[in-house]
Structure formats: C-alpha cells, structure tokens
Design an enzyme around this catalytic site. Structure first.
Site, PDB file in Angstrom:
ATOM      1  N   GLU A 247       0.834  -1.211   0.000  1.00  0.00           N
ATOM      2  CA  GLU A 247       0.000   0.000   0.000  1.00  0.00           C
ATOM      3  C   GLU A 247       0.861   1.250   0.000  1.00  0.00           C
ATOM      4  OE1 GLU A 247      -2.539  -0.110   3.453  1.00  0.00           O
ATOM      5  OE2 GLU A 247      -2.665  -2.282   3.340  1.00  0.00           O
ATOM      6  N   LYS A 249       2.363   4.466   1.362  1.00  0.00           N
ATOM      7  CA  LYS A 249       2.577   4.963   2.726  1.00  0.00           C
ATOM      8  C   LYS A 249       2.385   6.481   2.702  1.00  0.00           C
ATOM      9  CE  LYS A 249       5.738   4.630   6.697  1.00  0.00           C
ATOM     10  NZ  LYS A 249       5.518   5.918   7.330  1.00  0.00           N
ATOM     11  N   ARG A 254      -1.697   9.063  11.736  1.00  0.00           N
ATOM     12  CA  ARG A 254      -2.485   7.844  11.828  1.00  0.00           C
ATOM     13  C   ARG A 254      -3.679   8.074  12.744  1.00  0.00           C
ATOM     14  NH1 ARG A 254       0.308   2.160  12.607  1.00  0.00           N
ATOM     15  NH2 ARG A 254      -1.507   0.806  12.750  1.00  0.00           N
ATOM     16  N   ARG A 269      -2.040   8.134  17.259  1.00  0.00           N
ATOM     17  CA  ARG A 269      -1.242   6.940  17.606  1.00  0.00           C
ATOM     18  C   ARG A 269      -0.782   6.996  19.063  1.00  0.00           C
ATOM     19  NH1 ARG A 269       4.086   6.549  17.336  1.00  0.00           N
ATOM     20  NH2 ARG A 269       4.503   4.967  15.795  1.00  0.00           N
ATOM     21  N   GLU A 299      -4.836   6.737   7.585  1.00  0.00           N
ATOM     22  CA  GLU A 299      -3.933   7.890   7.664  1.00  0.00           C
ATOM     23  C   GLU A 299      -4.695   9.098   7.115  1.00  0.00           C
ATOM     24  OE1 GLU A 299      -0.846   7.292   8.903  1.00  0.00           O
ATOM     25  OE2 GLU A 299       0.449   8.917   8.208  1.00  0.00           O
ATOM     26  N   PHE A 338      -7.042   1.901   6.092  1.00  0.00           N
ATOM     27  CA  PHE A 338      -6.288   0.703   5.688  1.00  0.00           C
ATOM     28  C   PHE A 338      -6.504  -0.514   6.578  1.00  0.00           C
ATOM     29  CE2 PHE A 338      -3.132   3.612   7.748  1.00  0.00           C
ATOM     30  CZ  PHE A 338      -2.911   2.889   8.913  1.00  0.00           C
ATOM     31  N   LYS A 421       7.821  -1.232   6.249  1.00  0.00           N
ATOM     32  CA  LYS A 421       7.729   0.009   5.464  1.00  0.00           C
ATOM     33  C   LYS A 421       8.968   0.107   4.588  1.00  0.00           C
ATOM     34  CE  LYS A 421       9.378   2.348   9.621  1.00  0.00           C
ATOM     35  NZ  LYS A 421       9.220   3.370  10.627  1.00  0.00           N
TER      36      LYS A 421
HETATM   37  P1  ATP Z   1       7.425   6.700  10.454  1.00  0.00           P
HETATM   38  O1  ATP Z   1       8.312   7.579  11.258  1.00  0.00           O
HETATM   39  O2  ATP Z   1       8.107   5.970   9.365  1.00  0.00           O
HETATM   40  O3  ATP Z   1       6.128   7.293  10.066  1.00  0.00           O
HETATM   41  P2  ATP Z   1       6.316   5.603  12.721  1.00  0.00           P
HETATM   42  O4  ATP Z   1       7.250   5.290  13.830  1.00  0.00           O
HETATM   43  O5  ATP Z   1       5.489   6.815  12.808  1.00  0.00           O
HETATM   44  O6  ATP Z   1       7.117   5.568  11.392  1.00  0.00           O
HETATM   45  P3  ATP Z   1       5.742   3.057  11.775  1.00  0.00           P
HETATM   46  O7  ATP Z   1       4.856   2.028  12.316  1.00  0.00           O
HETATM   47  O8  ATP Z   1       7.177   2.793  11.812  1.00  0.00           O
HETATM   48  O9  ATP Z   1       5.355   4.396  12.505  1.00  0.00           O
HETATM   49  O10 ATP Z   1       5.324   3.329  10.266  1.00  0.00           O
HETATM   50  C1  ATP Z   1       4.044   3.104   9.925  1.00  0.00           C
HETATM   51  C2  ATP Z   1       3.279   4.386   9.937  1.00  0.00           C
HETATM   52  O11 ATP Z   1       3.044   4.775   8.605  1.00  0.00           O
HETATM   53  C3  ATP Z   1       1.913   4.168  10.505  1.00  0.00           C
HETATM   54  O12 ATP Z   1       1.920   4.369  11.883  1.00  0.00           O
HETATM   55  C4  ATP Z   1       1.046   5.158   9.783  1.00  0.00           C
HETATM   56  O13 ATP Z   1       1.028   6.382  10.491  1.00  0.00           O
HETATM   57  C5  ATP Z   1       1.777   5.420   8.499  1.00  0.00           C
HETATM   58  N1  ATP Z   1       1.084   4.919   7.300  1.00  0.00           N
HETATM   59  C6  ATP Z   1       0.897   5.606   6.168  1.00  0.00           C
HETATM   60  N2  ATP Z   1       0.255   4.888   5.251  1.00  0.00           N
HETATM   61  C7  ATP Z   1      -0.005   3.686   5.791  1.00  0.00           C
HETATM   62  C8  ATP Z   1      -0.640   2.500   5.319  1.00  0.00           C
HETATM   63  N3  ATP Z   1      -1.137   2.406   4.113  1.00  0.00           N
HETATM   64  N4  ATP Z   1      -0.717   1.458   6.182  1.00  0.00           N
HETATM   65  C9  ATP Z   1      -0.186   1.540   7.428  1.00  0.00           C
HETATM   66  N5  ATP Z   1       0.413   2.625   7.914  1.00  0.00           N
HETATM   67  C10 ATP Z   1       0.526   3.696   7.118  1.00  0.00           C
END
Ligand code: ATP
Length: 551
Positions: A247, A249, A254, A269, A299, A338, A421
């Site tokens: 998907e 990103k 979130r 989050r 998101e 999502f 990711k």
């Molecule tokens: P990052 O700093 O890379 O955003 P993070 O620590 O905030 O990472 P991670 O779980 O590492 O969080 O990365 C996933 C994040 O990406 C999710 O928490 C969400 O906010 C975001 N995101 C964006 N698009 C999607 C998607 N299609 N599915 C899941 N998460 C997504």
C-alpha cells in the site's frame, strides 16, 4: 493500606536495575495487597500514573505550581526550592532533602493511605476553571503536609508524572503473571486488548486466567497501533511473506476511529482523543460507514489543490483548538483507511486480507475525501508492479510503501516483521531531548545543541548524541522556548530538561562510544523534525539501535 508501604516498594525498585528482581518485588507486593484494596489503582501508581494508558487525561501540574506548594509546606521561599531542584537535578530528591530538614511543625494528624493519595491526585486532575490554581495548590499542600520525606519524594514525582523507578509496562505485566500464577501469554493478550494494566491486575486477581481470556477490544477505548519495521528491499520482503498487501505509505497522521452506538471518537497513535479538532472527519465517517460499532484505522493527510501537503501541515490541524471552521477550509483533509479492528465484533484475529475485504465492503468511497489506501496484492510474480506503486507513491509526494503479510492478525502495539515500510529516505531514530547547550556567536541566545536519549529495556533513558544541525532559526527559537519551559536545572551553558521533546534524527552511522550512556553514539546527527505526534512512550530503544549497528 498505608502509602508508606508503596513507598517502600518504590525504594526497593530504585535499588536494583535488574528486570527480574524488579518483577519479583512487584509480584510479592501484589500478593500482599488485601482484597479490600484497589489493586488497579496501585498498579497505576507503580506505573507512575493515575489513569489507564488508553485515557488521555493527565494530572497536568507543572513544576512552578508544585514548587509553590512545596515552599508553602516546608516554610521556605520558592527560590530555595528551585535552588534545591537545580542542585539535585530532580524535584523528588529536592523534596526529600527539604522535608528531612523541615522542622516538625505539624503533628501528623493522620497517616497517608494509598487511597487518599490516589483520590487526591484524581481531584487534582479534575480541577479546572475559576480559581483552579488556588484549589490545586491547596490539594497538593494538604497531601504534602501529611507526608514524610520519602513519601514527599515519590508524591512530588507522581504529580509531575515522572516517577523514575525504571518500571515499564512489561515488568508490571510479568509481575501480574507471577503473582497470580497466570500464563504470560494470557496476561500479555489481555493487556494488548484492553490497554489497561490496572484492569488486567484486577481481573487476574479476582477471576484468574479464565477471566482474563474474556477481556476483549471495546469500541471507545483506543488500543496501541500495530507498528512497522523497515523493509530491506521490496523483493526480499515479498518473497519472505509469500503474499503481501502493498500500500501507499501516506505522510500524515495515523487515526484510530471508533464508533460506539451513535458516538464517534478519533484517536492519534498516542491515543490522544482529537475528535473535537476534526469535525469534518466525524461527519465523513458517519456518512461513509454503516451505523454499527466499529474500529477502523487510516492515515489522514492535508491537501492543497488536491495535492498532499507535508506532515507538519496536518499537525497544525490536529493541535488546533480554535477557529476550526477556518482551518477546515484552509487545510482540507483526506482520509485513507487501511485496517479494520472491530466490526460488530473483534476482527483483529482475522487475516489482514479478510479484514481488508470487509473494509472494502463497508466503506462508501464515493466522497472525494474518503478513500481506502491505494493497494495491490504483491507476490513473487508481480514485483515490478509493486515497484511501480513505490515509484508512483514517491512521485505523488507520499513516503513510500507499506508491505504487509496478508495472512497475519492485527497485534496491537507490536512492531514486528509482518508489517514493513519501504521508504525513499534512510532510517531515522526517534529520541527524547534531556539537555542542551547554549550556542555561541550568532546563536548565543539559542540552545544550539541538544543532548538526546533513547530508552533501555527498563524504560530508563540513556544519552546517545548531541544533535545540532538541521535546525532553522524558527525551529531553534521554538525549541529554546520549550527548553525553558521544561528546564530542571542550568549549569553554566548547559541545561537539563524534563524529557518531553521528541525529535526524529537522521545520522550517517552508529558507532560504539563510551562517552554516552547508551554505549553507542550517532555520527553526524541531523534533526529531521520535531515529532509532536509522539511521546516518551514512543521513542526508540537501545535494542533497536543495537539491531541497526553494523560492526
Ligand atoms: P514513520 O516515522 O516511518 O512514520 P512511525 O514510527 O510513525 O514511522 P511506523 O509504524 O514505523 O510508525 O510506520 C508506519 C506508519 O506509517 C503508521 O503508523 C502510519 O502512520 C503510516 N502509514 C501511512 N500509510 C499507511 C498504510 N497504508 N498502512 C499503514 N500505515 C501507514
């Protein structure tokens, strides 16, 4: 039960850094708690809080107010309390010293009980409005005037929500298992589903394993989001999974959106309730999904002329308390759903592909603002299509792609290998600022260099680098102001602050270094952005740093 008994436990916990010993101390204490006592409240107090993790309530008392109350009780000017905090580097130690030196002016008319402390702290959190400062000071003064030196040490730390006894949720969870003879996996699952260790302790004690197994997700109470690890490469990750939902990103925020009967709530989050800041999303959800109980995740991004804006724009929207109507017009939002955690019943044990299927069935995407994440099913046979999705994502100003194992359940709070990711940018670390140094020359008025830390397995903070680049003048000004607000003490050009500011840091390399408490350091650290959407609980761990270290 007297509060002093809990204080004795805090002291024992302070005296060891070993996880197993800490677990044992808490487990033994849990066994001693009488049936007429609220184990749930005690559990929260051991975690340094009075609210369960799913709640976004806070005690909300700053250093200033507490300092005034301490000064009043000890009978010294506030500046003397401030001096002590500066010398000791911590309000708890300062209180302990001041209270030991205090001439006995009050006869302890009553002994502090845990109940009394807990209820007073709750009252403190509830006060608002007219004359609230005076009311707050009077509650703190009442509590502290009944306190011994050691009680004052821990009450003051609890009030500012920095208990510092090196006890995280993992240790308390294990202690519950140990105290009541419950399989760790059952306790872990109950915790994951309820996000409320107080409740878990209570049910474990009264109903044992079978009671815990009955606990489940509840719409209205947010759960920790499932998180992603970094993918080493599209092909490698898809081959490992066999079949993956790939998907876009999105670079926004979130959201976990809950519907219970007619009530819709939106959580970040960090499990903060931001429903009031996003009335148009509430309306959109109400119009686009069936009126059954559900929990969906997605998101939300800010857009301009249909194009995605950067993450910082959406943050402004979330933090907004006033002129929301104006913001709705100036910063239009788009939602990309999502995942589905609950629909009439818990869905998290279903495979992702099934959850997505139901999500597709129930969401009406006819409105421009309501979307499902752009998704293709990736297997070894169509890697090129997934690569195209990645390229398209970058071209459209998104962050990259997510690669998620199609067979997997949703595991709240887990950062595992089944959800990955893949980003265009190199990996970064989320760290907390614990200190800083004033700049020189043109930057003399600012804190130019920031001492940052990660957490270890006991949630203790360990310094890892000084970050001084990547900051424009506006950010420096903002950070300097925040550092003043969170300052604990200042020596020469160096300040120590409460761990409140979270930064995302890029770096060229991780090196071993005895200079920092982590035992490692970051070369050429660059501040990428301030993560206002994250809190101390979300910062990265030494374990993650070690896993990224290349000898
Ligand atoms: P990052 O700093 O890379 O955003 P993070 O620590 O905030 O990472 P991670 O779980 O590492 O969080 O990365 C996933 C994040 O990406 C999710 O928490 C969400 O906010 C975001 N995101 C964006 N698009 C999607 C998607 N299609 N599915 C899941 N998460 C997504």
């Amino acid at each position: 039960m007297n509060y002093q008994e809990l204080v004795n436990v805090y002291i024992d916990l302070d005296n060891t850094t070993k996880r197993l010993e800490k677990t044992e101390i808490i487990a033994n204490f849990f066994k001693r708690i009488g049936d007429d006592e609220s184990i749930s409240n005690i559990c929260l107090l051991i975690l340094g809080s009075i609210f369960p993790a799913w709640s976004d309530k806070e005690i909300g008392i700053g250093d200033k107010l507490l300092t005034q109350a301490v000064a009043k009780v000890v009978g010294v000017p506030p500046s003397e309390v401030e001096d002590n905090i500066r010398d000791e580097g911590d309000i708890g130690l300062a209180c302990e010293k001041l209270f030991s030196n205090k001439k006995q002016t009050t006869f302890f008319s009553k002994t502090l009980t845990i109940d009394f402390v807990f209820n007073s702290l709750q009252r403190l959190a509830e006060i608002s409005g007219n004359r609230s400062t005076n009311k707050k000071i009077s509650i703190i003064t009442e509590l502290l005037s009944l306190s011994s030196a050691s009680e004052a040490k821990y009450i003051s730390r609890t009030i500012i929500e920095e208990l510092r006894i090196g006890v995280g949720e993992g240790i308390v969870r294990d202690a519950i298992s140990q105290a009541f003879g419950i399989d760790k996996k059952v306790t872990e699952r109950a915790h994951m589903l309820t996000n409320d260790l107080g409740l878990v302790a209570d049910v474990a004690r009264s109903e044992g394993e079978s009671g815990l197994k009955k606990l489940t997700l509840t719409p209205g109470k947010p759960v920790k989001p499932m998180l992603a690890q970094l993918s080493k490469g599209i092909k490698e990750s898809i081959s490992e999974m066999g079949e993956a939902l790939c998907e876009t990103k999105y670079d926004g925020i979130r959201l976990q959106i809950h519907r219970k009967k007619d009530e819709i709530n939106i959580f970040t989050r960090r499990l903060e309730n931001i429903t009031a800041a996003m009335p148009e999303i509430v309306k959109l959800i109400d119009e686009s999904l069936p009126h059954f109980d559900f929990i969906v995740e997605g998101e939300v991004i800010a857009t301009k002329d249909g194009k995605p804006l950067s993450f910082q724009n959406i943050l402004h929207r979330v933090k907004r308390k006033y002129n929301i109507e104006e913001a709705i017009e100036n910063v239009p939002l788009k939602l990309f759903l999502f995942d589905l955690l609950y629909y009439k019943q818990p869905m998290i044990d279903e495979a992702l592909i099934k959850r997505r299927e139901v999500l597709e069935e129930i969401v009406d995407t006819s409105k421009d603002e309501m979307n499902l994440s752009d998704m293709i099913i990736g297997t070894c046979d169509n890697i090129d299509e997934v690569e195209n999705l990645f390229n398209k994502s970058i071209e459209e100003n998104h962050e990259g792609i997510m690669i998620k194992d199609s067979k997997e359940p949703y595991i709240p709070g887990l950062r595992g290998k089944k959800m990955l990711k893949f980003k265009a940018e190199p990996e970064t670390l989320d760290v907390v600022v614990v200190g800083g140094t004033h700049g020189v020359g043109k930057r003399g008025d600012f804190i130019g260099s920031y001492l940052v830390a990660l957490k270890d397995e006991n949630d203790d903070l360990k310094t890892v680098a000084y970050a001084a680049t990547g900051l424009d003048d506006e950010t420096l000004k903002y950070l300097t102001e925040k550092m003043k607000e969170y300052e604990i003490s200042e020596k020469g050009t160096h300040v120590i602050v409460h761990p409140k500011i979270i930064l995302e840091i890029a770096f060229s390399e991780i090196v071993k270094s005895p200079e920092y408490e982590a035992g490692y350091s970051l070369r050429f650290p660059v501040v990428k952005r301030i993560r206002k959407d994250k809190s101390l609980k979300d910062i990265d761990t030494i374990e993650r740093l070690e896993s990224m270290y290349k000898p």
